[in-house]
Design a protein around this motif. Structure first.
Motif, PDB file in Angstrom:
ATOM      1  N   GLN A   1      58.725  49.715  34.655  1.00 25.22           N
ATOM      2  CA  GLN A   1      60.198  49.553  34.898  1.00 25.22           C
ATOM      3  C   GLN A   1      60.918  49.718  33.598  1.00 25.22           C
ATOM      4  O   GLN A   1      61.964  50.334  33.635  1.00 25.22           O
ATOM      5  N   ARG A   2      60.603  49.210  32.403  1.00 20.61           N
ATOM      6  CA  ARG A   2      60.999  49.202  31.256  1.00 20.61           C
ATOM      7  C   ARG A   2      61.254  50.922  30.676  1.00 20.61           C
ATOM      8  O   ARG A   2      62.335  51.452  30.332  1.00 20.61           O
ATOM      9  N   LEU A   3      60.060  51.572  30.889  1.00 18.07           N
ATOM     10  CA  LEU A   3      60.148  52.885  30.585  1.00 18.07           C
ATOM     11  C   LEU A   3      61.073  53.523  31.253  1.00 18.07           C
ATOM     12  O   LEU A   3      61.847  54.578  30.477  1.00 18.07           O
ATOM     13  N   VAL A   4      61.060  53.365  32.600  1.00 18.48           N
ATOM     14  CA  VAL A   4      62.238  54.283  33.461  1.00 18.48           C
ATOM     15  C   VAL A   4      63.462  54.101  32.977  1.00 18.48           C
ATOM     16  O   VAL A   4      64.405  54.798  32.670  1.00 18.48           O
ATOM     17  N   ALA A   5      63.876  52.782  32.772  1.00 21.70           N
ATOM     18  CA  ALA A   5      65.021  52.402  32.236  1.00 21.70           C
ATOM     19  C   ALA A   5      65.675  53.123  30.909  1.00 21.70           C
ATOM     20  O   ALA A   5      66.442  53.741  30.703  1.00 21.70           O
ATOM     21  N   ASP A   6      64.946  53.013  30.052  1.00 18.06           N
ATOM     22  CA  ASP A   6      64.769  53.463  28.550  1.00 18.06           C
ATOM     23  C   ASP A   6      65.102  55.026  28.706  1.00 18.06           C
ATOM     24  O   ASP A   6      66.044  55.503  28.124  1.00 18.06           O
ATOM     25  N   ARG A   7      64.112  55.701  29.556  1.00 16.63           N
ATOM     26  CA  ARG A   7      64.334  57.274  29.335  1.00 16.63           C
ATOM     27  C   ARG A   7      65.574  57.586  30.233  1.00 16.63           C
ATOM     28  O   ARG A   7      66.189  58.686  29.863  1.00 16.63           O
ATOM     29  N   PHE A   8      65.949  57.038  31.158  1.00 16.85           N
ATOM     30  CA  PHE A   8      67.409  57.688  32.006  1.00 16.85           C
ATOM     31  C   PHE A   8      68.602  56.975  30.984  1.00 16.85           C
ATOM     32  O   PHE A   8      69.463  57.530  31.409  1.00 16.85           O
ATOM     33  N   HIS A   9      68.125  55.864  30.455  1.00 16.68           N
ATOM     34  CA  HIS A   9      69.504  55.403  29.905  1.00 16.68           C
ATOM     35  C   HIS A   9      69.722  56.323  28.455  1.00 16.68           C
ATOM     36  O   HIS A   9      70.936  56.795  28.255  1.00 16.68           O
ATOM     37  N   ASP A  10      68.601  57.089  27.998  1.00 14.61           N
ATOM     38  CA  ASP A  10      68.607  58.255  27.008  1.00 14.61           C
ATOM     39  C   ASP A  10      69.633  59.370  27.702  1.00 14.61           C
ATOM     40  O   ASP A  10      70.252  59.929  27.160  1.00 14.61           O
ATOM     41  N   LEU A  11      69.011  59.735  28.722  1.00 14.57           N
ATOM     42  CA  LEU A  11      69.933  60.718  29.665  1.00 14.57           C
ATOM     43  C   LEU A  11      71.229  60.588  29.850  1.00 14.57           C
ATOM     44  O   LEU A  11      72.011  61.382  29.760  1.00 14.57           O
ATOM     45  N   SER A  12      71.664  59.463  30.403  1.00 12.00           N
ATOM     46  CA  SER A  12      73.139  58.810  30.673  1.00 12.00           C
ATOM     47  C   SER A  12      73.886  58.922  29.311  1.00 12.00           C
ATOM     48  O   SER A  12      75.105  58.959  29.580  1.00 12.00           O
ATOM     49  N   ALA A  13      73.424  58.736  28.013  1.00 11.91           N
ATOM     50  CA  ALA A  13      74.117  58.662  27.077  1.00 11.91           C
ATOM     51  C   ALA A  13      74.740  59.806  26.538  1.00 11.91           C
ATOM     52  O   ALA A  13      75.690  59.809  25.564  1.00 11.91           O
TER      53      ALA A  13
ATOM     54  N   TYR B   1      68.305  46.006  39.416  1.00 16.32           N
ATOM     55  CA  TYR B   1      67.219  46.894  38.628  1.00 16.32           C
ATOM     56  C   TYR B   1      67.651  47.391  37.307  1.00 16.32           C
ATOM     57  O   TYR B   1      68.580  48.197  37.529  1.00 16.32           O
ATOM     58  N   ILE B   2      66.711  47.217  36.332  1.00 18.04           N
ATOM     59  CA  ILE B   2      67.697  47.728  34.901  1.00 18.04           C
ATOM     60  C   ILE B   2      67.626  49.114  34.995  1.00 18.04           C
ATOM     61  O   ILE B   2      68.480  49.880  34.451  1.00 18.04           O
ATOM     62  N   TRP B   3      66.653  49.869  35.864  1.00 15.89           N
ATOM     63  CA  TRP B   3      66.801  51.299  35.867  1.00 15.89           C
ATOM     64  C   TRP B   3      67.695  51.836  36.639  1.00 15.89           C
ATOM     65  O   TRP B   3      68.104  52.908  36.597  1.00 15.89           O
ATOM     66  N   ALA B   4      68.426  51.074  37.483  1.00 15.66           N
ATOM     67  CA  ALA B   4      69.477  51.502  38.302  1.00 15.66           C
ATOM     68  C   ALA B   4      70.764  51.748  37.441  1.00 15.66           C
ATOM     69  O   ALA B   4      71.338  52.602  38.176  1.00 15.66           O
ATOM     70  N   VAL B   5      71.031  51.233  36.615  1.00 14.81           N
ATOM     71  CA  VAL B   5      72.264  51.103  35.934  1.00 14.81           C
ATOM     72  C   VAL B   5      72.492  52.715  35.428  1.00 14.81           C
ATOM     73  O   VAL B   5      73.494  53.277  35.917  1.00 14.81           O
ATOM     74  N   PRO B   6      71.538  53.262  34.547  1.00 18.17           N
ATOM     75  CA  PRO B   6      71.646  54.659  34.255  1.00 18.17           C
ATOM     76  C   PRO B   6      71.459  55.511  35.039  1.00 18.17           C
ATOM     77  O   PRO B   6      72.369  56.563  35.299  1.00 18.17           O
TER      78      PRO B   6
END
Length: 388
Positions: free
Chosen positions: A48-60, A278-283
């Motif tokens: 879950q953390r991996l998905v969130a981190d990678r999509f957070h980078d994309l959304s930045a 879900y933390i990955w949902a935000v990005p």
């Protein structure tokens, strides 16, 4: 929800929304919340953390880079990374996959992944369509660039290429149909070396048919995709949540590709039923909203694709077309205007030329990775069922 709500990699396990650990604690009403997590729980929360981190980078990224060729390639890199981690996760827990309700959930996931293969084929056709536009840009550049003096003949040649380009970018349906019949997709060229891994997917390795619809295919991928309930997560040891996560990633990535690149019957009305806790949902939801907003801009509403370079091609071609009706010989001022527009056109041409081949290789890799993962999963789970 703003991106500032995202807590990043340092968030503790108990802050992962409805994490696997917190759900299990709620279910058993345990008073002891300090026990050490199992290796499987850590593995699942790490996914879950991996998905969130990678999509957070994309959304930045800023609005200027969103949907650019380089951003789309990063999106596919993220998908391949998530897909690989998910594959390993399944193989490490294959004993659970043959038990209810995981047997049904994994079967539904594999069906979604099969539907995604057609999207990959359609995107390949869209990339080929952009290549045709690139050829028209090259004709314009050859006619007008590095010329000592610009004459009527060069402008006539450039004008014809610009007209052909405009027709190709407007007549999306006809252009896609022609490309679908002219080109084959991922399976054929590599049929000899990949036949073992592709096998029964050969029927899916052709370009999409005339009646194929990107909008309907995305709808099919998203059908019945809902977050698992707490008792389902507990019953599956958290694996149902991992399946929902990867299914959501698959749907979003396919949707974003259709948004960016020309496809038959493009439609961006796909609904994403992702709970924001879900933390990955935000990005992911943030990117979904930003791309939808981009599609609503006046100059993008009728675009055949939202990719930044497609918009630049349209603008450069329009500006160049305004400069092709001149009285000859040209004044120095007019020649200067033409050279400036040619430089703008060359910048777009070079970006497309450098980016399309790597993008196509990535889409091809996504296609084959989905095929291999499904085949590997079915074989592995079949053996696990036999042992049970």
């Amino acid at each position: 929800m703003p991106l500032t709500d995202y807590q990043g990699p340092s968030a503790s396990l108990t802050n992962f929304g409805r994490s696997i650990l917190s759900i299990r604690r709620d279910q058993v009403h345990s008073m002891e919340n300090t026990r050490e997590p199992t290796a499987q729980e850590v593995e699942l929360d790490a996914f879950q953390r991996l998905v969130a981190d990678r999509f957070h980078d994309l959304s930045a990224v800023g609005s200027n880079e969103l949907l650019s060729l380089s951003w789309v390639r990063k999106l596919l890199d993220v998908f391949l990374c998530c897909q690989e981690e998910f594959r390993v996760l399944l193989l490490n827990n294959k004993g659970y996959m043959v038990r209810a309700p995981m047997d049904r959930l994994i079967s539904e996931f594999f069906e979604r992944s099969v539907k995604a293969l057609d999207v990959c084929n359609a995107i390949r056709d869209g990339i080929e369509q952009i290549r045709q536009w690139q050829k028209q840009l090259e004709i314009v550049l050859c006619a007008l660039d590095n010329q000592r003096s610009l004459g009527e003949g060069q402008f006539r040649r450039a004008k014809k290429a610009l007209i052909d380009l405009a027709i190709g970018m407007l007549d999306e349906k006809e252009s896609n149909t022609a490309i679908s019949h002219r080109n084959r997709s991922f399976g054929r060229n590599n049929a000899q070396k990949d036949h073992k891994s592709i096998g029964h997917f050969r029927s899916l390795s052709w370009s999409v048919s005339r009646s194929w619809s990107a909008a309907k295919q995305l709808q099919a991928i998203g059908n019945n995709l809902a977050a698992p309930k707490g008792n389902e997560i507990v019953a599956t040891n958290g694996l149902s949540l991992a399946l929902f996560t990867m299914s959501s990633v698959l749907l979003f990535v396919m949707w974003a590709l259709v948004a960016a690149i020309p496809c038959q019957d493009r439609g961006l009305q796909t609904h994403f039923s992702i709970p924001r806790h879900y933390i990955w949902a935000v990005p992911i939801l943030s990117l979904h909203e930003r791309i939808l907003e981009e599609s609503k801009k006046r100059e993008r509403r009728n675009a055949c694709g939202l990719m930044k370079e497609i918009h630049q091609i349209e603008k450069c071609a329009r500006h160049m077309n305004e400069l092709t009706d001149f009285q000859f010989p040209l004044t120095e001022e007019k020649q200067g205007d033409v050279k400036q527009r040619v430089e703008e056109l060359r910048g777009v041409f070079e970006a497309v030329k450098d980016g399309l081949d790597p993008l196509e290789r990535q889409v091809r890799e996504v296609f084959h990775r989905i095929v291999r993962s499904r085949t590997e999963g079915l074989d592995s789970f079949g053996r696990a069922m036999q042992h049970d």
